[in-house]
Design a protein around this motif. Structure first.
Motif, PDB file in Angstrom:
ATOM      1  N   ASN A 231      46.099  -2.957  47.137  1.00  0.00           N
ATOM      2  CA  ASN A 231      44.992  -2.161  46.612  1.00  0.00           C
ATOM      3  C   ASN A 231      45.244  -0.668  46.806  1.00  0.00           C
ATOM      4  OD1 ASN A 231      43.529  -4.424  45.762  1.00  0.00           O
ATOM      5  ND2 ASN A 231      42.673  -4.701  47.803  1.00  0.00           N
TER       6      ASN A 231
ATOM      7  N   ASN B 179      40.231  -7.008  41.407  1.00  0.00           N
ATOM      8  CA  ASN B 179      39.730  -6.637  40.083  1.00  0.00           C
ATOM      9  C   ASN B 179      38.959  -5.320  40.095  1.00  0.00           C
ATOM     10  OD1 ASN B 179      40.850  -8.783  38.690  1.00  0.00           O
ATOM     11  ND2 ASN B 179      39.070 -10.099  39.015  1.00  0.00           N
ATOM     12  N   GLU B 180      38.148  -5.108  41.134  1.00  0.00           N
ATOM     13  CA  GLU B 180      37.364  -3.865  41.213  1.00  0.00           C
ATOM     14  C   GLU B 180      38.282  -2.646  41.315  1.00  0.00           C
ATOM     15  OE1 GLU B 180      36.832  -6.286  43.960  1.00  0.00           O
ATOM     16  OE2 GLU B 180      35.713  -7.381  42.437  1.00  0.00           O
ATOM     17  N   VAL B 181      39.350  -2.781  42.077  1.00  0.00           N
ATOM     18  CA  VAL B 181      40.315  -1.685  42.234  1.00  0.00           C
ATOM     19  C   VAL B 181      41.029  -1.431  40.904  1.00  0.00           C
ATOM     20  CG1 VAL B 181      42.411  -0.933  43.431  1.00  0.00           C
ATOM     21  CG2 VAL B 181      40.617  -2.144  44.694  1.00  0.00           C
TER      22      VAL B 181
ATOM     23  N   ARG C  23      45.672  -1.488  28.143  1.00  0.00           N
ATOM     24  CA  ARG C  23      44.853  -1.717  29.336  1.00  0.00           C
ATOM     25  C   ARG C  23      44.996  -3.156  29.830  1.00  0.00           C
ATOM     26  NH1 ARG C  23      40.071   0.955  31.583  1.00  0.00           N
ATOM     27  NH2 ARG C  23      39.148  -0.530  33.037  1.00  0.00           N
TER      28      ARG C  23
ATOM     29  N   THR D 224      46.352  -4.422  33.437  1.00  0.00           N
ATOM     30  CA  THR D 224      45.469  -5.279  34.232  1.00  0.00           C
ATOM     31  C   THR D 224      46.218  -6.519  34.697  1.00  0.00           C
ATOM     32  OG1 THR D 224      43.501  -4.509  33.033  1.00  0.00           O
ATOM     33  CG2 THR D 224      43.322  -6.610  34.196  1.00  0.00           C
TER      34      THR D 224
ATOM     35  N   GLU E 290      39.935  -2.027  37.858  1.00  0.00           N
ATOM     36  CA  GLU E 290      39.014  -1.372  36.925  1.00  0.00           C
ATOM     37  C   GLU E 290      38.846   0.112  37.253  1.00  0.00           C
ATOM     38  OE1 GLU E 290      37.778  -2.672  34.088  1.00  0.00           O
ATOM     39  OE2 GLU E 290      39.047  -4.383  34.604  1.00  0.00           O
ATOM     40  N   THR E 291      38.713   0.430  38.526  1.00  0.00           N
ATOM     41  CA  THR E 291      38.546   1.819  38.947  1.00  0.00           C
ATOM     42  C   THR E 291      39.780   2.650  38.598  1.00  0.00           C
ATOM     43  OG1 THR E 291      37.120   1.113  40.770  1.00  0.00           O
ATOM     44  CG2 THR E 291      38.063   3.320  40.922  1.00  0.00           C
ATOM     45  N   VAL E 292      40.941   2.119  38.917  1.00  0.00           N
ATOM     46  CA  VAL E 292      42.194   2.843  38.653  1.00  0.00           C
ATOM     47  C   VAL E 292      42.378   3.052  37.156  1.00  0.00           C
ATOM     48  CG1 VAL E 292      44.720   2.652  38.745  1.00  0.00           C
ATOM     49  CG2 VAL E 292      43.357   2.128  40.777  1.00  0.00           C
TER      50      VAL E 292
ATOM     51  N   ASP F 122      40.116   2.959  34.728  1.00  0.00           N
ATOM     52  CA  ASP F 122      39.097   3.880  34.198  1.00  0.00           C
ATOM     53  C   ASP F 122      39.511   5.322  34.458  1.00  0.00           C
ATOM     54  OD1 ASP F 122      37.543   1.799  33.281  1.00  0.00           O
ATOM     55  OD2 ASP F 122      36.129   1.849  34.977  1.00  0.00           O
ATOM     56  N   ASP F 123      40.001   5.589  35.658  1.00  0.00           N
ATOM     57  CA  ASP F 123      40.454   6.936  36.016  1.00  0.00           C
ATOM     58  C   ASP F 123      41.642   7.352  35.140  1.00  0.00           C
ATOM     59  OD1 ASP F 123      40.474   9.351  37.573  1.00  0.00           O
ATOM     60  OD2 ASP F 123      42.227   8.535  38.638  1.00  0.00           O
TER      61      ASP F 123
ATOM     62  N   LYS G 162      40.437   8.357  31.755  1.00  0.00           N
ATOM     63  CA  LYS G 162      39.816   9.691  31.789  1.00  0.00           C
ATOM     64  C   LYS G 162      40.879  10.788  31.839  1.00  0.00           C
ATOM     65  CE  LYS G 162      35.638   8.137  34.110  1.00  0.00           C
ATOM     66  NZ  LYS G 162      35.015   7.947  35.412  1.00  0.00           N
TER      67      LYS G 162
END
Length: 159
Positions: free
Chosen positions: A11, A43-45, A29, A33, A47-49, A51-52, A55
């Motif tokens: 992570n 999965n949460e990590v 993406r 993934t 998605e965060t990575v 998404d960043d 951006k």
């Protein structure tokens, strides 16, 4: 102490890993993934990575699709195969890079591919050979119309 990187939490390494993968080539993406999941990143990590990264402009499915379409066209694949491969990689819909290619270009491409692979012999009356060559073009992702045009164009030009 070089082994200390191997023992780190996946992570924590997720941003570095994703960036290293993107440095090699464009990824969708979904591809990133899947690759991060294989490395046991939560999965949460993920998605965060990702998404960043979106951006920041480092991850862009539209850019991936444009590059992918160009590469697959250069490799001699037709629109149906390219579209199916994009969908497998998580890109939905027809990307502008693929939609912008006129139908006549696909027919010309199928004809050039047939010429390179089989030559320009007249096979109008040889149904087995027409099926063999047409099947090859269909497996490469050309529509029935493109295949028929390629077979007919060659027949007309060799007369």
């Amino acid at each position: 102490m070089a082994k200390s990187g191997k023992n780190r939490d996946p992570n924590e390494q997720a941003p570095e890993t994703a960036l290293r993968l993107l440095a090699r080539r464009e990824h969708s993406r979904l591809e990133l993934t899947m690759k991060l999941r294989q490395r046991r990143v939560d999965n949460e990590v993920i998605e965060t990575v990702l998404d960043d990264f979106e951006k920041q402009g480092w991850l862009d499915d539209d850019r991936f699709a444009e590059v992918f379409v160009r590469q697959r066209m250069d490799a001699g694949y037709g629109p149906l195969k390219i579209l199916a491969d994009l969908q497998q990689r998580g890109v939905s819909g027809t990307p502008p890079a693929l939609a912008a290619v006129p139908d006549s270009h696909w027919s010309e491409m199928a004809t050039r591919l047939r010429e390179r692979r089989f030559g320009l012999s007249d096979i109008f009356d040889d149904w087995a050979e027409r099926q063999r060559q047409g099947g090859f073009l269909a497996r490469r992702g050309f529509s029935g119309e493109h295949v028929e045009r390629a077979l007919a164009a060659v027949r007309e030009s060799s007369a």
